[in-house]
Design a protein around this motif. Structure first.
Motif, mmCIF file in Angstrom:
data_model
loop_
_atom_site.group_PDB
_atom_site.id
_atom_site.type_symbol
_atom_site.label_atom_id
_atom_site.label_comp_id
_atom_site.label_asym_id
_atom_site.label_seq_id
_atom_site.Cartn_x
_atom_site.Cartn_y
_atom_site.Cartn_z
ATOM 1 N N ARG B 46 0.814 -1.222 0.000
ATOM 2 C CA ARG B 46 0.000 0.000 0.000
ATOM 3 C C ARG B 46 0.844 1.267 0.000
ATOM 4 N NH1 ARG B 46 -5.611 -1.354 3.201
ATOM 5 N NH2 ARG B 46 -6.138 -3.048 1.779
ATOM 6 N N ASN B 49 1.506 2.472 -3.786
ATOM 7 C CA ASN B 49 0.609 3.430 -4.444
ATOM 8 C C ASN B 49 0.103 4.490 -3.463
ATOM 9 O OD1 ASN B 49 -1.197 1.928 -3.013
ATOM 10 N ND2 ASN B 49 -2.442 1.307 -4.765
ATOM 11 N N LEU B 51 -1.517 4.450 -0.751
ATOM 12 C CA LEU B 51 -2.750 4.345 0.040
ATOM 13 C C LEU B 51 -2.378 4.456 1.506
ATOM 14 C CD1 LEU B 51 -4.816 1.512 -1.689
ATOM 15 C CD2 LEU B 51 -5.202 3.973 -1.769
ATOM 16 N N MET B 83 -4.375 -2.311 -8.905
ATOM 17 C CA MET B 83 -4.353 -3.020 -7.626
ATOM 18 C C MET B 83 -5.430 -4.092 -7.608
ATOM 19 S SD MET B 83 -3.954 -1.395 -3.882
ATOM 20 C CE MET B 83 -2.752 -2.156 -2.813
ATOM 21 N N PHE B 85 -7.275 -7.018 -5.086
ATOM 22 C CA PHE B 85 -7.480 -7.197 -3.647
ATOM 23 C C PHE B 85 -7.906 -8.622 -3.297
ATOM 24 C CE2 PHE B 85 -8.094 -2.833 -4.742
ATOM 25 C CZ PHE B 85 -7.594 -2.097 -3.670
ATOM 26 N N ASN B 87 -10.315 -9.425 -1.306
ATOM 27 C CA ASN B 87 -11.782 -9.497 -1.343
ATOM 28 C C ASN B 87 -12.360 -8.835 -2.591
ATOM 29 O OD1 ASN B 87 -11.839 -10.806 1.151
ATOM 30 N ND2 ASN B 87 -11.614 -8.847 2.197
ATOM 31 N N ASN B 89 -12.993 -6.279 -3.919
ATOM 32 C CA ASN B 89 -13.364 -4.861 -3.810
ATOM 33 C C ASN B 89 -14.034 -4.318 -5.068
ATOM 34 O OD1 ASN B 89 -11.830 -5.459 -1.586
ATOM 35 N ND2 ASN B 89 -10.935 -3.428 -1.450
ATOM 36 N N LEU B 90 -15.004 -5.062 -5.581
ATOM 37 C CA LEU B 90 -15.803 -4.569 -6.709
ATOM 38 C C LEU B 90 -17.041 -3.896 -6.163
ATOM 39 C CD1 LEU B 90 -15.679 -7.875 -8.787
ATOM 40 C CD2 LEU B 90 -14.186 -5.875 -9.049
ATOM 41 N N VAL B 91 -17.705 -3.081 -7.004
ATOM 42 C CA VAL B 91 -19.019 -2.562 -6.624
ATOM 43 C C VAL B 91 -20.022 -3.641 -7.012
ATOM 44 C CG1 VAL B 91 -20.652 -0.663 -6.826
ATOM 45 C CG2 VAL B 91 -18.215 -0.243 -7.094
ATOM 46 N N GLU B 92 -20.412 -4.429 -6.027
ATOM 47 C CA GLU B 92 -21.162 -5.662 -6.288
ATOM 48 C C GLU B 92 -22.467 -5.439 -7.041
ATOM 49 O OE1 GLU B 92 -20.671 -9.024 -4.718
ATOM 50 O OE2 GLU B 92 -18.583 -8.412 -4.484
ATOM 51 N N ARG B 93 -23.090 -4.298 -6.823
ATOM 52 C CA ARG B 93 -24.390 -4.085 -7.440
ATOM 53 C C ARG B 93 -24.279 -3.682 -8.906
ATOM 54 N NH1 ARG B 93 -26.854 -0.159 -6.513
ATOM 55 N NH2 ARG B 93 -28.810 -0.664 -7.509
ATOM 56 N N HIS B 102 -14.366 1.178 -14.410
ATOM 57 C CA HIS B 102 -13.889 2.003 -13.287
ATOM 58 C C HIS B 102 -12.384 2.234 -13.368
ATOM 59 C CE1 HIS B 102 -17.510 1.246 -10.419
ATOM 60 N NE2 HIS B 102 -17.719 2.234 -11.254
ATOM 61 N N GLY B 103 -11.677 1.286 -13.985
ATOM 62 C CA GLY B 103 -10.234 1.439 -14.134
ATOM 63 C C GLY B 103 -9.838 2.627 -14.992
ATOM 64 N N ARG B 158 -10.097 -4.849 -14.454
ATOM 65 C CA ARG B 158 -10.177 -3.445 -14.038
ATOM 66 C C ARG B 158 -8.788 -2.825 -13.918
ATOM 67 N NH1 ARG B 158 -12.995 -2.359 -8.373
ATOM 68 N NH2 ARG B 158 -11.174 -3.484 -7.618
#
Ligand SMILES: Nc1ncnc2c1ncn2[C@@H]1O[C@H](COP(=O)(O)OP(=O)(O)OP(=O)(O)O)[C@@H](O)[C@H]1O
Ligand SMILES: [Mg+2]
Lengths: 263, 251
Positions: B46, B49, B51, B83, B85, B87, B89-93, B102-103, B158
């Protein structure tokens, strides 16, 4: 280091102690208030039979229905409009105040403070305070519900943002997206279902509360219930209560259906 | 080339999480960072980049120091660094293709990004990347309906659409079943070669690191204890790296 056995027996002991304390507080409270448990229990069926006999709507009470219906719709609209306005305000404030999207620690503390202030003043108190400035009117009821809802929704929305949006936010931040892009492309879409669910809950809740507020502010369904009750037209008052119950159950059913679709 | 020089970080005073970390990675290299839990792997990744704001040192990407960049410059560096992850880290909906797109946000004006207006080329590229990761038939599916392995491949797509020089992966396979894990590792490996990327992955599976990585970096208690070609990793080094934890970590 505690052994697990010791820890568990300790825990069992703690639970017993807590139950004993609660029981003790109940007994003590009853004694202070002069509340007789047996009489209290016996009074419940009596109260219900009194309700059943006096509040039972008769054939005649149907004539009250159009007026009850009109006032009830007025109350439902009040609940919906106050919730929608409260939600719009709250979402912005929650974005400013949440730990993950917030501006800084100072703003976060202020937002938390405001939310808990609005939330912790009872609705009745809000109504009374606002009555001074805005007199008996729909607007007073609207404001009281609005402030209360804002208090609850800011808190709920902040928690939703912190729980559900932090991971995707991080991912979009890492792509080089700007703050507003992250909010609109990640945070808002991610939290939308939970937000809607809370709005629906708040509308249901505000219909019930609006009835109470109406008694104080002289508007809506609460007002005519008050009139019927004080003029001993119990059958009409009963009809009013029945109508409220039906509408609240109806609203709950509808919002549960909506929840099923969005979640 | 990615050069990390004397990187330092402590979250709390007098409790360093990273001490004097230095390493270089050439383009086209798959690097695995291994080490016990709490060693500082996530902290390194992290920092790369930003973060996490580290305390001292240099992080040079093709000679430019990322650490001294202002906000606008940092956005420009970040879009060159994908990056991935644990989990996902997508926008599930949202749909698969929206998540891939989004990338591109780092390249767009704020307004175009806020309203999600993407160009025709961007959409076509998203489709061809989905094809590359084997998800061309899932473009309009909601991400919540995908399996873990599929989600991770969306995450990889992404990052690829960013046209990155570097891809950072924090335990990319820790939540996946063995077959999906292998699939994702193979994908990362082949993409590293195809696009001449620098791929840095934190891994807990040492056999995966040995199989797929070109270079392995070992971290222990915030110190770099190993930085060699993958085939130089010996049992001895693993024992010092993991201490008594070795049997637990290897299973
Ligand atoms: N936000 C934080 N605040 C305080 N300390 C932290 C924070 N994040 C990490 N640490 C500490 O820094 C050290 C390194 O943590 P890091 O997450 O980088 O380890 P890791 O190697 O990624 O571990 P794991 O394999 O379990 O993911 C740990 O001792 C951890 O407790
Ligand atoms: Mg980690």
């Amino acid at each position: 280091m505690q052994s697990p056995v010791k820890y568990l027996s300790h825990k069992g002991w703690h639970q017993t102690a807590i139950i004993a304390i609660i029981g003790g507080m109940y007994v003590f409270g009853s004694w202070i208030l002069g509340f007789n448990n047996v009489d209290g229990l016996l009074a419940i069926p009596k109260a219900f039979s009194w309700l059943g006999i006096n509040f039972k709507p008769t054939a005649n009470s149907v004539t009250y229905l159009p007026r009850i219906w009109q006032k009830l719709m007025q109350t439902v609209l009040l609940a919906i409009s106050s919730t929608v306005v409260a939600a719009t305000v709250s979402i912005f404030v929650a974005l400013l105040g949440s730990k993950v999207t917030g501006i800084n620690g100072f703003v976060q503390t202020i937002v938390r403070g405001i939310a808990s202030f609005f939330r912790n003043i009872p609705l009745v108190a809000w109504s009374m305070i606002l009555l001074f400035s805005f007199k008996q009117s729909d607007f007073t009821g609207f404001l009281a519900l609005l402030l209360m809802s804002i208090g609850y929704l800011i808190r709920a929305f902040m928690e939703i943002i912190e729980d559900e949006a932090s991971e995707t936010m991080l991912a979009l931040k890492a792509t080089g997206a700007s703050y507003f892009q992250v909010i609109f492309q990640a945070v808002l879409p991610q939290i939308l279902p939970s937000i809607l669910s809370w709005i629906l809950y708040m509308i249901e809740n505000n219909v019930r509360d609006a009835t109470l507020v109406g008694i104080l502010t002289g508007t809506g369904i609460g007002f005519i219930f008050d009139i019927y009750y004080k003029s001993f037209r119990f059958d009409a008052a009963g009809m009013t209560v029945l109508a409220i119950i039906i509408v609240v159950i109806g609203l709950e059913t509808i919002s549960n259906q909506i929840r099923k679709v969005i979640l | 080339m990615l050069e990390v020089k004397n990187l330092q970080k402590s979250y709390e005073k007098d409790k360093p999480a990273l001490t004097d970390i230095s390493f270089n990675v050439q383009p086209g290299t798959f690097v695995a960072i291994i080490g016990p839990s709490g060693a500082g792997k996530t902290t390194i990744l992290r920092s790369l980049n930003q973060l996490i704001k580290d305390d001292d040192g240099q992080i040079l990407l093709d000679g430019n120091d990322i650490r001294t960049a202002n906000k606008t410059q940092l956005r420009k560096y970040r879009r060159q660094i994908g990056m991935v992850f644990q989990n996902y880290n997508l926008v599930e909906r949202l749909t698969v293709i929206e998540n891939v797109l989004h990338g591109r946000l780092g390249y767009k004006s704020t307004l175009a990004g806020v309203f999600g207006r993407y160009t025709q080329e961007e959409k076509e590229e998203a489709m061809s990347l989905l094809k590359k990761v084997g998800l061309e038939n899932f473009a309009l599916q909601r991400c919540s309906e995908l399996s873990g392995g599929q989600k991770q491949r969306v995450g990889i797509a992404r990052s690829l659409i960013q046209h990155p020089k570097v891809i950072l992966c924090d335990e990319p396979i820790a939540s996946l079943d063995p077959a999906s894990a292998q699939n994702v590792m193979e994908l990362l490996k082949s993409l590293t070669e195809e696009y001449n990327l620098i791929c840095v992955a934190n891994l807990h599976q040492i056999n995966m690191a040995k199989t797929y990585a070109d270079q392995i970096i070992g971290i222990r208690k915030g110190h770099l204890v190993f930085d060699e070609k993958a085939d130089m990793l010996s049992e001895d080094i693993l024992r010092t790296l993991y201490d008594q934890d070795i049997t637990k970590e290897l299973e």
